[in-house]
Every structure is written in structure tokens, then in C-alpha cells.
Design an enzyme around this catalytic site. Structure first.
Site, PDB file in Angstrom:
ATOM      1  N   ASN A 278      -7.943   7.305  13.339  1.00 37.55           N
ATOM      2  CA  ASN A 278      -7.927   6.687  12.013  1.00 37.55           C
ATOM      3  C   ASN A 278      -9.378   6.660  11.554  1.00 37.55           C
ATOM      4  OD1 ASN A 278      -7.409   5.223   9.705  1.00 37.55           O
ATOM      5  ND2 ASN A 278      -7.487   3.251  10.755  1.00 37.55           N
TER       6      ASN A 278
ATOM      7  N   TRP B  85      -1.857   8.519   6.978  1.00 35.52           N
ATOM      8  CA  TRP B  85      -2.081   8.498   5.533  1.00 35.52           C
ATOM      9  C   TRP B  85      -3.143   9.562   5.323  1.00 35.52           C
ATOM     10  CZ3 TRP B  85      -6.398   6.746   2.428  1.00 35.52           C
ATOM     11  CH2 TRP B  85      -6.112   6.704   1.065  1.00 35.52           C
TER      12      TRP B  85
ATOM     13  N   LYS C 139      -1.744   0.231   2.969  1.00 34.58           N
ATOM     14  CA  LYS C 139      -1.945  -1.217   2.869  1.00 34.58           C
ATOM     15  C   LYS C 139      -3.422  -1.580   2.914  1.00 34.58           C
ATOM     16  CE  LYS C 139      -1.007  -5.500   2.496  1.00 34.58           C
ATOM     17  NZ  LYS C 139      -0.687  -6.004   1.127  1.00 34.58           N
TER      18      LYS C 139
ATOM     19  N   CYS D  86      -4.525   5.078   8.539  1.00 37.48           N
ATOM     20  CA  CYS D  86      -3.485   5.435   9.502  1.00 37.48           C
ATOM     21  C   CYS D  86      -3.237   4.300  10.498  1.00 37.48           C
ATOM     22  CB  CYS D  86      -3.914   6.671  10.270  1.00 37.48           C
ATOM     23  SG  CYS D  86      -4.467   7.998   9.208  1.00 37.48           S
TER      24      CYS D  86
HETATM   25  C1  AGP Z   1      -2.874  -4.219  -4.254  1.00 39.59           C
HETATM   26  O1  AGP Z   1      -1.490  -4.394  -4.503  1.00 39.59           O
HETATM   27  C2  AGP Z   1      -3.164  -2.887  -3.624  1.00 39.59           C
HETATM   28  N1  AGP Z   1      -2.411  -2.686  -2.436  1.00 39.59           N
HETATM   29  C3  AGP Z   1      -4.641  -2.631  -3.452  1.00 39.59           C
HETATM   30  O2  AGP Z   1      -5.231  -2.618  -4.736  1.00 39.59           O
HETATM   31  C4  AGP Z   1      -5.412  -3.657  -2.598  1.00 39.59           C
HETATM   32  O3  AGP Z   1      -5.500  -4.887  -3.267  1.00 39.59           O
HETATM   33  C5  AGP Z   1      -6.841  -3.121  -2.388  1.00 39.59           C
HETATM   34  O4  AGP Z   1      -6.761  -1.919  -1.654  1.00 39.59           O
HETATM   35  C6  AGP Z   1      -7.757  -4.117  -1.665  1.00 39.59           C
HETATM   36  O5  AGP Z   1      -7.234  -4.377  -0.386  1.00 39.59           O
HETATM   37  P1  AGP Z   1      -7.895  -5.600   0.459  1.00 39.59           P
HETATM   38  O6  AGP Z   1      -7.616  -6.863  -0.318  1.00 39.59           O
HETATM   39  O7  AGP Z   1      -7.223  -5.550   1.782  1.00 39.59           O
HETATM   40  O8  AGP Z   1      -9.374  -5.338   0.550  1.00 39.59           O
END
Ligand code: AGP
Length: 612
Positions: free
Chosen positions: A102, A76, A607, A2
């Protein structure tokens, strides 16, 4: 995961916080809400399911100019479906406090049972509301809000980044963190609370990163930091070194497309200042390790999630080829629970764009608990991973807003390539070969631009597979992780089921899926494995599979068996993935856009996944 924002100052707090939420919407966006305290001391809470624009519409009917203190949240969902009732802020029984959160309160059920015995009546299914009631329980007459928060958090198991306000102390915001990132921004006679700097950088670049189990009480005249054990602390004020403009879309329709096009610059940013011509090697000062210490390393472990895990697979190919150092790779979520063996002279790297992924942080802590030296490769300046590792390397990709990671992938791969040079030159990589590797790397940015210029052509190809229900991505050797990455991009933003496979592995099962409905996207560069890949693709063609191939410029064979060919510049084998991934990123982007989907904020995703 979040997004949280808080504001206290002489401006319209509701407008400031809701506007800031929009910069956090990529973190989670199934509902949002804001709590403010009017000058006559009333607690006003407004929350809405859906995007932040729903909240804005509801607020447009209210007079909020008199509010100079507010907290806001974009969600989220972890506990309780995305709806208005479960949206934050949440309040206590008495309706005296409001809280945004969060993280995950792991013992919320036990706490809620105890609170119900004290008369609590819960309106939502969330763990956050339990925390609000718990704070309310301690917030007796004569007790300060910060003390009630401190008492409540001592009973909490799990993670939190919170902001709390109350009608009894209408000029105060309390914030606290454990495991979920939280910062305080210092403006001119105004203060901000936020989940990350992107929310507030247009207001201030002076920030304080809260550490785990730290609380801050902030009011119109200043702020006080303390620990969960009520020790006063003097926090460090940091200066953010990038501009708000970096997180604007500019002329691009989506952040993801902008970030794909940025890769010629961001790859250069990843290696800028790190190539040492004199020694034909790389300089990665953030590792905080002497050459002698680095030379002793006998094994490397790379750990990550998602796209970052795909860079680990590629890192294994690169470092083992270039430096002959054994590399083990692990999903962070698996590493943390499988009781891994970490021998002497092993160097562990956790790789994370955000630097806040819960599973990756847990893997970092598990490796450290087993005595390993752990380095971070991250984009998250000041992130938890950057602060808890024994050293590390920033990828300098700038704010990556699109939930589907693109420029972080190529920047992380660039850093792993530099590691291959650094460790290689300490072993059997010659000065000449080191210079060759460095020289070829410096030619990559221009080659990236030559591929992104094909975006319109790739959109035309995307139109041919826009209604597909499945897709297969194939690659060999260094292009196998690229095939995995291409499949992840397509599935996470277009919702088409897609799988990545080693090309030769296809005949061990996936070939059963091939028919005239199945797009097969294959990377077939003119390298030592070309003939092998070509024969794999003939097997696809023989079964009427719809071949889209990524080929070397000048290739005159693949068009004979392919429905579409995307030609890309040639480079050395170790660097080719930096180029072969780009058309896959563009293909996924255009398919999702043509399907009318929200490319930057795909459903169900966030994200940075700061929960398990
Ligand atoms: C990738 O397009 C996704 N959004 C997801 O797999 C992401 O790579 C994963 O959550 C790891 O995130 P980070 O690199 O911030 O640790």
C-alpha cells in the site's frame, strides 16, 4: 488506498486473510489477491479483478487448509488500471517471493530500468512489482529475506506498507512501513499483519503500530522488530479499546445509513467528559497545553481534505463567532506547497477522520517544519496524525466504514464547537453564555434522532430527484459549509454532479443553471438571515427551479415556494449545522440506494487517501 492482511498460525491462513480483507474492502476494492505457502513449500498466488467475492469464488475450487501462512491485498489502483495482472500480490523474476503493498514507489521507473538491465521481465504496470523484483535482486542464496527487504527499501523513494513471503523461508512474513499505516496483531500462537485494526479486531485487540522505517520479521515462534538501519527495537504493545461489533452493519442495509443514525450517540461521545460545568468551559486535555499557553494563541489555522475541510470552514465561523480568535483555513493539498506564513502564537489543527490522509500528513509536517505547534483532530486512534502531532483530540466516533463520511463530520464539528467554548471563555465569553452553549449542545442528540426518524419521508423525496443529472445546494453563513457537504455527499455516492454555494452567491453565475430540471436543495432556518435566504429562493422559484428546502419546525412560508420541505428542530445558530446536515446525508444516501449503487464503496473512491 489499499488494504493489506497477513497471517501466520495454526489456522487456515487463506480463509483468515481473505475474511479479514472483507473488513478492509472499504479502503479500496477494484481487485484483490492472496499468496500462501503450502506445507510442501509451494507459492500459491490467486488474484481477481473486482470485489473480494470474485477471489473467494476462485479460491473455493482450491484446497487451502494446509496453508498456515498467507498475505492478501485489496487494491485501489494508483499505477496501472484495475485488472488481474495489476492486482497484488506481485512476485519477483524467480517466483520465489510474493509481496503486497500500500503506497507509492515514486522512483519505480528508475528502479525498473536498472532491474531490466539485470534481466527483470515485468508482467504488470505497477510500481509494486518493481519493488518485488528489487527484493528478489537482493535475495541471493544465503541472504535472509529481511536483509533483502531492508536493502531494497533503502533504495525506495515514496511510501509503503508491505508484507513479503518467500518459499525459501516458508515460516516467515516480513512487514515494513513508511507513510502507509501497518499494524501487527498478537494472537494466541498466531500473528497478524494488517493495514488497520478493523481487519483483525475479531481475532485480537493486542497490536503493535509499526512506525515509519520499521520492519518486523514474524514467524510461528514470535517476532523481531528492527529499523531500516538494522537497529533492534522493542516495540510498544497497545490494547484496542473498541469492539468488533462496532464495525458490523446490524439491521442497516449499508454502513453509511447505520453511521447516519449513530450520530445522536457519536455527537454525545465527542463531548462526553469534556464539558466542565464549574468553569462553564470545555476540557480538551489532549492539547497538552496549559491555559496560559492557550491564552497566548492569537491565530488558529485549520487544515484538512474533503469532508474534513468542510468542518474547517464551519470551524472558522464557530471559533471566530464564539471566541473572536482569527481562523485561517486551508486545503491540505494546497497548504503543503504554497509556502504558508505561520506567525508567532499560531496554533495549527489538522483534521482527519482516518488520521492517514497523505496530503493532511504532509501539511502537518510542513507546518511543523515552519516551527508551528500542530494539533490533530482525528478518529484514527494510533494513526499517523495522532502520533506525529504535538497533541490532539480524538473524536471518538467509532469505526466509520462508509466511504462517504457522515458521523465523523458531525463529531469533528462538535470538537470545533468545544474549541469555540474553550477559547471563548478565555476571552469575552461569559460564564452564563458558556453554560448556555453547553446546555444547548446536550440537547442535540435527541434532536438528531427526531431527524433520522424522517428517513422514510426523505426517501420519498429522493425518488423525485433520483434521475437528476445535476443539483445545487445553497446555504448561508454556518449553513454554507453544510451546503458544500451536502453536495459532496450526493456527488460521491450517486455520481450526480452537485455543487454547494453560498445562497447569495447564486446570482453571480449559478442562477444561469436553474431550470425545471434542476433540484435546488436549500437550508433556510428561522435565523437572522431567513429573509435574505427566502428572497434568494424566490429567485430560484421564479426560474422554475425545483426547490427542496430544509426548514425550521413551525415554518409556514417555505412550503409556498418549495416542491418539498424537510422540517428539523431548531437550536442556537452555532449548533444548527449539526442538524441541517442530517437530511442532506439521508437525501444523498437514499438517492444513491435508489439508483442501485454501492453506497458504502462508491466507484473510484477510497475511505482514506494515503497517496498524494
Ligand atoms: C468524504 O465523504 C470523503 N470520503 C473524503 O472527502 C474524505 O473526507 C477525505 O478524503 C478526507 O479524509 P480524512 O478525514 O480521513 O482525512
Amino acid at each position: 488506498m489499499c488494504g493489506i492482511v497477513g497471517y501466520i498460525g495454526n489456522k487456515n491462513a487463506v480463509n483468515i486473510t481473505v475474511e479479514a480483507l472483507k473488513r478492509l474492502e472499504y479502503r479500496g476494492y477494484d481487485s484483490s489477491g492472496v499468496a500462501s505457502i503450502s506445507n510442501d513449500g509451494n507459492l500459491l498466488i490467486e488474484k481477481k479483478k473486482g470485489k473480494i467475492r470474485e477471489l473467494e469464488q476462485a479460491l473455493s475450487k482450491q484446497e487451502t487448509a494446509a496453508c498456515h501462512l498467507a498475505i492478501a491485498h485489496t487494491r485501489w489502483a494508483t499505477h496501472g488500471e484495475p485488472n488481474e495482472n495489476n492486482a497484488h500480490p506481485h512476485s519477483d523474476n524467480a517466483g520465489v517471493i510474493a509481496l503486497v503493498h500500500n503506497g507509492i514507489i515514486e522512483n519505480y521507473k528508475a528502479l525498473s530500468e536498472r532491474l531490466k538491465k539485470n534481466g527483470s521481465v515485468f508482467k504488470s504496470e505497477t510500481d509494486t512489482e518493481v519493488l518485488a523484483h528489487l527484493i528478489g535482486y537482493f535475495y541471493k542464496e544465503g541472504v535472509q529475506l529481511i536483509e533483502a527487504v531492508r536493502s531494497a527499501l533503502k533504495l525506495v523513494e515514496g511510501t509503503y506498507g508491505i508484507a513479503v513471503v518467500s518459499t525459501r523461508e516458508p515460516n516467515t512474513i516480513i512487514a515494513a512501513r513508511k507513510g502507509s499505516p501497518l499494524i501487527m496483531g498478537i494472537g494466541k500462537d498466531e500473528y497478524f499483519i494488517a493495514s488497520d485494526v478493523s481487519a483483525i479486531i475479531i481475532h485480537t485487540k493486542k497490536v503493535i503500530y509499526l512506525q515509519d522505517e520499521e520492519l518486523v520479521s514474524v514467524n510461528f515462534n514470535g517476532f523481531d522488530f528492527s529499523t531500516l538501519e538494522n537497529e533492534t527495537i522493542q516495540p510498544t504493545i497497545s490494547e484496542i479499546d473498541w469492539d468488533a461489533g462496532e464495525s458490523e452493519k446490524g439491521t442497516f442495509k449499508h454502513y453509511m445509513l447505520k453511521e447516519i443514525f449513530e450520530q445522536s450517540n457519536t455527537i454525545e461521545n465527542a463531548y462526553r467528559g469534556r464539558l466542565i460545568e464549574a468553569g462553564a468551559t470545555a476540557r480538551l486535555g489532549g492539547l497538552n497545553m496549559s491555559m496560559a499557553e492557550l491564552h497566548k494563541i492569537k491565530k488558529i489555522i485549520l487544515i484538512a481534505c474533503g469532508t474534513s475541510y468542510h468542518t474547517c470552514i464551519l470551524g472558522k465561523y464557530l471559533v471566530e463567532k464564539m471566541a473572536r480568535v482569527p481562523v485561517q483555513i486551508d486545503y491540505a493539498s494546497e497548504f503543503r506547497y504554497r509556502n504558508p506564513i505561520i506567525e508567532e502564537d499560531t496554533l495549527v489543527f489538522v483534521i482527519s477522520q482516518s488520521g492517514e490522509t497523505a496530503d493532511t500528513i504532509a501539511a502537518l509536517r510542513e507546518a511543523q517544519a515552519k516551527g508551528a505547534r500542530v494539533m490533530g483532530i482525528t478518529n484514527g486512534i494510533g494513526s499517523t496524525i495522532s502520533r506525529e502531532t504535538d497533541g490532539g483530540i480524538y473524536i471518538h466516533a467509532g469505526m466509520e466504514v462508509g466511504v462517504a463520511s457522515t458521523k465523523a463530520f458531525t463529531s469533528q464539528v462538535t470538537i470545533l464547537y468545544l474549541l469555540g467554548i474553550l477559547f471563548g471563555r478565555m476571552r469575552n465569553l461569559s460564564h452564563v453564555d458558556g453554560l448556555h452553549y453547553m446546555g444547548e449542545l446536550k440537547k442535540i442528540p435527541e434532536k438528531v434522532d427526531r431527524i433520522t426518524q424522517q428517513s422514510d419521508k426523505i426517501r420519498e423525496i429522493a425518488k423525485k430527484i433520483v434521475d437528476s443529472r445535476n443539483a445545487l445546494f445553497l446555504g448561508r453563513d454556518v449553513h454554507f459549509p453544510v451546503a458544500l457537504e451536502g453536495a459532496l455527499k450526493l456527488k460521491e455516492i450517486s455520481y450526480i454532479h452537485a455543487e454547494g454555494y453560498p445562497a447569495a452567491e447564486m446570482k453571480h453565475g449559478p442562477i444561469a443553471l436553474i431550470d425545471e430540471e434542476m433540484p435546488v436543495v436549500a437550508i433556510a432556518m428561522k435565523d437572522v438571515l431567513y429573509d435574505k435566504v427566502f428572497s434568494n429562493l424566490q429567485e430560484v422559484k421564479a426560474r422554475k427551479g425545483r426547490l427542496i428546502t430544509i426548514a425550521s419546525e413551525g415554518d409556514d412560508q417555505l412550503h409556498k415556494i418549495s416542491e418539498e420541505v424537510i422540517y428539523i428542530p431548531h437550536t442556537i445558530h452555532e449548533l444548527q449545522p449539526l442538524l441541517s446536515v442530517i437530511p442532506l446525508q439521508l437525501l444523498a444516501y437514499h438517492v444513491a440506494d435508489l439508483r442501485g449503487l454501492d453506497v458504502d464503496q462508491p466507484r473510484n473512491l477510497a475511505k482514506s487517501v494515503t497517496v498524494e
